[in-house]
Design a protein around this motif. Structure first.
Motif, PDB file in Angstrom:
ATOM      1  N   PHE A 180       0.849  -1.187   0.000  1.00 49.07           N
ATOM      2  CA  PHE A 180       0.000   0.000   0.000  1.00 49.07           C
ATOM      3  C   PHE A 180       0.888   1.242   0.000  1.00 49.07           C
ATOM      4  CE2 PHE A 180      -3.239  -2.926   1.779  1.00 49.07           C
ATOM      5  CZ  PHE A 180      -4.266  -2.653   0.875  1.00 49.07           C
ATOM      6  N   THR A 181       0.520   2.227  -0.810  1.00 47.18           N
ATOM      7  CA  THR A 181       1.307   3.446  -0.929  1.00 47.18           C
ATOM      8  C   THR A 181       0.941   4.447   0.165  1.00 47.18           C
ATOM      9  OG1 THR A 181      -0.317   4.551  -2.341  1.00 47.18           O
ATOM     10  CG2 THR A 181       1.324   3.139  -3.432  1.00 47.18           C
ATOM     11  N   HIS A 182       1.802   5.447   0.333  1.00 47.74           N
ATOM     12  CA  HIS A 182       1.501   6.509   1.289  1.00 47.74           C
ATOM     13  C   HIS A 182       0.173   7.176   0.942  1.00 47.74           C
ATOM     14  CE1 HIS A 182       5.774   7.197   3.079  1.00 47.74           C
ATOM     15  NE2 HIS A 182       5.455   5.931   3.003  1.00 47.74           N
ATOM     16  N   GLU A 183      -0.096   7.353  -0.340  1.00 48.28           N
ATOM     17  CA  GLU A 183      -1.338   7.997  -0.755  1.00 48.28           C
ATOM     18  C   GLU A 183      -2.548   7.153  -0.369  1.00 48.28           C
ATOM     19  OE1 GLU A 183       2.024   9.645  -2.793  1.00 48.28           O
ATOM     20  OE2 GLU A 183       1.349   7.547  -2.691  1.00 48.28           O
ATOM     21  N   GLN A 184      -2.454   5.845  -0.529  1.00 43.91           N
ATOM     22  CA  GLN A 184      -3.563   4.973  -0.147  1.00 43.91           C
ATOM     23  C   GLN A 184      -3.768   4.969   1.365  1.00 43.91           C
ATOM     24  OE1 GLN A 184      -1.866   1.572  -2.254  1.00 43.91           O
ATOM     25  NE2 GLN A 184      -3.733   1.402  -3.481  1.00 43.91           N
ATOM     26  N   ILE A 185      -2.676   4.995   2.108  1.00 43.34           N
ATOM     27  CA  ILE A 185      -2.781   5.014   3.563  1.00 43.34           C
ATOM     28  C   ILE A 185      -3.386   6.334   4.039  1.00 43.34           C
ATOM     29  CG2 ILE A 185      -1.420   5.030   5.697  1.00 43.34           C
ATOM     30  CD1 ILE A 185       0.493   3.016   4.212  1.00 43.34           C
ATOM     31  N   MET A 186      -2.938   7.447   3.472  1.00 44.04           N
ATOM     32  CA  MET A 186      -3.517   8.746   3.830  1.00 44.04           C
ATOM     33  C   MET A 186      -5.002   8.789   3.495  1.00 44.04           C
ATOM     34  SD  MET A 186      -1.350  10.646   5.415  1.00 44.04           S
ATOM     35  CE  MET A 186      -2.128  12.265   5.315  1.00 44.04           C
ATOM     36  N   ALA A 187      -5.380   8.220   2.377  1.00 45.73           N
ATOM     37  CA  ALA A 187      -6.800   8.180   2.010  1.00 45.73           C
ATOM     38  C   ALA A 187      -7.604   7.373   3.032  1.00 45.73           C
ATOM     39  CB  ALA A 187      -6.968   7.582   0.611  1.00 45.73           C
ATOM     40  N   GLY A 188      -6.996   6.313   3.558  1.00 43.66           N
ATOM     41  CA  GLY A 188      -7.663   5.536   4.596  1.00 43.66           C
ATOM     42  C   GLY A 188      -7.899   6.345   5.852  1.00 43.66           C
ATOM     43  N   PHE A 189      -6.901   7.116   6.263  1.00 42.08           N
ATOM     44  CA  PHE A 189      -7.093   7.960   7.444  1.00 42.08           C
ATOM     45  C   PHE A 189      -8.098   9.076   7.171  1.00 42.08           C
ATOM     46  CE2 PHE A 189      -3.073   6.024   8.895  1.00 42.08           C
ATOM     47  CZ  PHE A 189      -3.451   5.690  10.191  1.00 42.08           C
ATOM     48  N   GLN A 190      -8.161   9.554   5.946  1.00 38.49           N
ATOM     49  CA  GLN A 190      -9.156  10.566   5.599  1.00 38.49           C
ATOM     50  C   GLN A 190     -10.572  10.024   5.810  1.00 38.49           C
ATOM     51  OE1 GLN A 190      -8.653  13.998   4.370  1.00 38.49           O
ATOM     52  NE2 GLN A 190     -10.739  13.856   5.185  1.00 38.49           N
ATOM     53  N   ALA A 211       6.631   5.582   9.798  1.00 43.63           N
ATOM     54  CA  ALA A 211       7.355   6.774   9.379  1.00 43.63           C
ATOM     55  C   ALA A 211       6.424   7.902   8.952  1.00 43.63           C
ATOM     56  CB  ALA A 211       8.319   6.437   8.250  1.00 43.63           C
ATOM     57  N   MET A 212       5.154   7.603   8.748  1.00 47.13           N
ATOM     58  CA  MET A 212       4.167   8.608   8.370  1.00 47.13           C
ATOM     59  C   MET A 212       3.478   9.237   9.575  1.00 47.13           C
ATOM     60  SD  MET A 212       2.272   6.492   5.291  1.00 47.13           S
ATOM     61  CE  MET A 212       1.080   7.810   5.035  1.00 47.13           C
ATOM     62  N   THR A 213       3.773   8.757  10.769  1.00 49.39           N
ATOM     63  CA  THR A 213       2.989   9.132  11.940  1.00 49.39           C
ATOM     64  C   THR A 213       2.930  10.639  12.150  1.00 49.39           C
ATOM     65  OG1 THR A 213       3.555   7.028  13.002  1.00 49.39           O
ATOM     66  CG2 THR A 213       2.696   8.764  14.417  1.00 49.39           C
ATOM     67  N   GLU A 214       4.067  11.302  12.126  1.00 51.07           N
ATOM     68  CA  GLU A 214       4.070  12.747  12.354  1.00 51.07           C
ATOM     69  C   GLU A 214       3.240  13.473  11.295  1.00 51.07           C
ATOM     70  OE1 GLU A 214       8.038  14.288  12.672  1.00 51.07           O
ATOM     71  OE2 GLU A 214       8.054  13.965  14.843  1.00 51.07           O
ATOM     72  N   HIS A 215       3.367  13.060  10.045  1.00 52.56           N
ATOM     73  CA  HIS A 215       2.616  13.700   8.963  1.00 52.56           C
ATOM     74  C   HIS A 215       1.120  13.490   9.154  1.00 52.56           C
ATOM     75  CE1 HIS A 215       1.538  15.195   5.046  1.00 52.56           C
ATOM     76  NE2 HIS A 215       1.051  14.020   4.684  1.00 52.56           N
ATOM     77  N   ILE A 216       0.724  12.290   9.537  1.00 49.47           N
ATOM     78  CA  ILE A 216      -0.695  11.991   9.771  1.00 49.47           C
ATOM     79  C   ILE A 216      -1.224  12.835  10.925  1.00 49.47           C
ATOM     80  CG2 ILE A 216      -2.292  10.180  10.566  1.00 49.47           C
ATOM     81  CD1 ILE A 216      -0.377   8.202   9.018  1.00 49.47           C
ATOM     82  N   GLU A 217      -0.467  12.920  11.999  1.00 46.38           N
ATOM     83  CA  GLU A 217      -0.911  13.699  13.154  1.00 46.38           C
ATOM     84  C   GLU A 217      -1.047  15.185  12.810  1.00 46.38           C
ATOM     85  OE1 GLU A 217       0.638  10.931  16.872  1.00 46.38           O
ATOM     86  OE2 GLU A 217       1.940  12.549  16.161  1.00 46.38           O
ATOM     87  N   LYS A 218      -0.102  15.722  12.051  1.00 42.66           N
ATOM     88  CA  LYS A 218      -0.160  17.137  11.667  1.00 42.66           C
ATOM     89  C   LYS A 218      -1.291  17.404  10.674  1.00 42.66           C
ATOM     90  CE  LYS A 218       4.751  18.061  12.435  1.00 42.66           C
ATOM     91  NZ  LYS A 218       6.079  18.308  11.800  1.00 42.66           N
ATOM     92  N   THR A 219      -1.497  16.479   9.752  1.00 48.32           N
ATOM     93  CA  THR A 219      -2.538  16.668   8.736  1.00 48.32           C
ATOM     94  C   THR A 219      -3.929  16.680   9.339  1.00 48.32           C
ATOM     95  OG1 THR A 219      -1.162  15.621   7.042  1.00 48.32           O
ATOM     96  CG2 THR A 219      -3.538  15.709   6.621  1.00 48.32           C
ATOM     97  N   PHE A 220      -4.185  15.762  10.275  1.00 46.31           N
ATOM     98  CA  PHE A 220      -5.545  15.599  10.784  1.00 46.31           C
ATOM     99  C   PHE A 220      -5.742  16.170  12.187  1.00 46.31           C
ATOM    100  CE2 PHE A 220      -4.955  12.093   7.703  1.00 46.31           C
ATOM    101  CZ  PHE A 220      -5.947  12.456   6.791  1.00 46.31           C
ATOM    102  N   GLY A 221      -4.658  16.574  12.837  1.00 48.48           N
ATOM    103  CA  GLY A 221      -4.784  17.166  14.168  1.00 48.48           C
ATOM    104  C   GLY A 221      -5.205  16.188  15.246  1.00 48.48           C
ATOM    105  N   LYS A 222      -4.860  14.917  15.054  1.00 45.51           N
ATOM    106  CA  LYS A 222      -5.221  13.881  16.022  1.00 45.51           C
ATOM    107  C   LYS A 222      -4.012  12.988  16.277  1.00 45.51           C
ATOM    108  CE  LYS A 222     -10.134  13.518  14.729  1.00 45.51           C
ATOM    109  NZ  LYS A 222     -10.206  14.651  13.790  1.00 45.51           N
ATOM    110  N   PRO A 223      -3.821  12.506  17.508  1.00 45.90           N
ATOM    111  CA  PRO A 223      -2.721  11.564  17.758  1.00 45.90           C
ATOM    112  C   PRO A 223      -2.998  10.223  17.101  1.00 45.90           C
ATOM    113  CG  PRO A 223      -4.104  11.758  19.699  1.00 45.90           C
ATOM    114  CD  PRO A 223      -4.610  12.788  18.718  1.00 45.90           C
ATOM    115  N   LEU A 224      -1.922   9.551  16.732  1.00 49.41           N
ATOM    116  CA  LEU A 224      -2.000   8.219  16.127  1.00 49.41           C
ATOM    117  C   LEU A 224      -1.205   7.239  16.965  1.00 49.41           C
ATOM    118  CD1 LEU A 224      -2.402   6.041  13.934  1.00 49.41           C
ATOM    119  CD2 LEU A 224      -0.493   7.080  12.679  1.00 49.41           C
TER     120      LEU A 224
END
Length: 255
Positions: A180-190, A211-224
Motif C-alpha cells: 500500500f502506498t503513502h497515498e492509499q494510507i492517507m486516504a484511509g485515514f481521511q 514513518a508517516m505518523t508525524e505527517h498523519i498527526e499534523k494533517t488531521f490534528g489527532k494523535p496516532l
C-alpha cells in the motif's frame, strides 16, 4: 523454555537487546523498528510461519482468524539464544482476539514461558492510548477485511473504547499489505477523520505507517497510536529505556 533465561549486553548492545518476532512474510516491522532504535540498543529478528488466510471466502477467513496458529514457540527458541532483554511481537491480529482479560492472560503466559518482558501489540496499543491521556473515541485503520475489522472493533469496545469508525484496506495477501502506498494510507485515514474522533489507531504490522505518523498527526490534528510504534516504544519503556524517539509521532517523542 524458561530455564535459566539469560540476558547480556555486548559491544554494540551496550544498553539492551530487543528480540523481534515477525511472520515470515513481514517486510515492514524489521526496518521500522530498526529506524526507532536508540543508541546502544540492538534488535534481533526471528521469523514464524503462519498459514495464509483465504481472501475469496469471508467465512473461511473468519474461521482462520479464530483458529490459526503459527510456530511462535519455535521462533522464540531460536531468538532467546542471543540473550535479549525483552521480546516485541510484530504480529498483531492474534493479540486482538477476545477481550482485555484474554490479552492480559496471553501476555502473562508468554512472559512465564520466556522469563522476559513480552510485548504483545494489543497490550502495547492500550498502553499507548493510556499514556497520551486515555482518549475514549477512536478510529481504527487496518489492512484487513470485515471479519478482522469486526474482531478488532469488538476488542476495543470490550476495553471501554467507542470505535467511532473503522476502515480496512482489504489487502489480497500478506505481501500485498506492505505494498500500500503513502497515498492509499492517507486516504484511509481521511475516511476515518470524523469530528468526534479523539485518536487514530493503526493495526496490522506489515502496513508501512510508522514513518508517516508525524505527517498523519499534523494533517488531521489527532494523535496516532500505530501498532509498530507502540510495540517498540512499550518494549523500551518496559525495560527502563526512556529516550525520546524522534520522527515517529507524539507517543514515541513525548512519553
Amino acid at each position: 523454555m524458561n530455564q535459566e533465561t539469560k540476558i547480556s549486553i555486548d559491544e554494540l548492545a551496550t544498553r539492551a537487546k530487543i528480540a523481534v518476532i515477525v511472520p515470515s512474510t513481514n517486510t515492514v516491522v524489521q526496518p521500522e523498528m530498526d529506524a526507532m532504535r536508540p543508541e546502544g540498543v540492538t534488535n534481533h529478528v526471528s521469523r514464524m510461519l503462519l498459514p495464509v488466510r483465504p481472501y475469496d471466502d469471508m467465512e473461511l477467513y473468519r474461521q482462520a482468524l479464530e483458529n490459526e496458529k503459527g510456530n511462535l514457540e519455535d521462533a522464540l527458541k531460536l531468538v532467546l539464544h542471543c540473550e535479549p532483554h525483552a521480546i516485541a511481537h510484530g504480529h498483531s491480529i492474534h493479540s486482538f482476539r477476545g477481550n482485555s482479560e484474554r490479552a492480559q492472560a496471553e501476555e502473562q503466559h508468554l512472559e512465564q514461558l520466556t522469563g522476559l518482558p513480552f510485548i504483545t501489540p494489543s497490550r502495547a496499543v492500550l498502553a499507548g492510548l493510556n499514556a497520551i491521556g486515555g482518549p475514549t473515541k477512536i478510529a481504527v485503520l487496518t489492512p484487513y477485511w470485515p471479519p478482522a475489522d469486526s474482531l478488532i472493533k469488538d476488542f476495543f469496545e470490550s476495553c471501554g473504547f467507542q470505535v467511532v469508525a473503522n476502515h480496512g484496506l482489504k489487502a489480497t495477501g500478506p505481501i500485498a499489505v506492505s505494498q500500500f502506498t503513502h497515498e492509499q494510507i492517507m486516504a484511509g485515514f481521511q475516511v476515518l477523520n470524523q469530528p468526534t474522533v479523539e485518536a487514530f489507531v493503526h493495526v496490522g504490522t506489515n502496513l508501512p505507517v510508522s514513518a508517516m505518523t508525524e505527517h498523519i498527526e499534523k494533517t488531521f490534528g489527532k494523535p496516532l497510536i500505530g501498532v509498530n510504534v507502540a510495540t517498540y516504544w512499550w518494549a523500551l519503556r518496559r525495560i527502563g529505556i526512556m529516550d525520546p524517539i524522534p520522527g515517529f509521532g507524539l507517543l514515541a517523542q513525548k512519553y
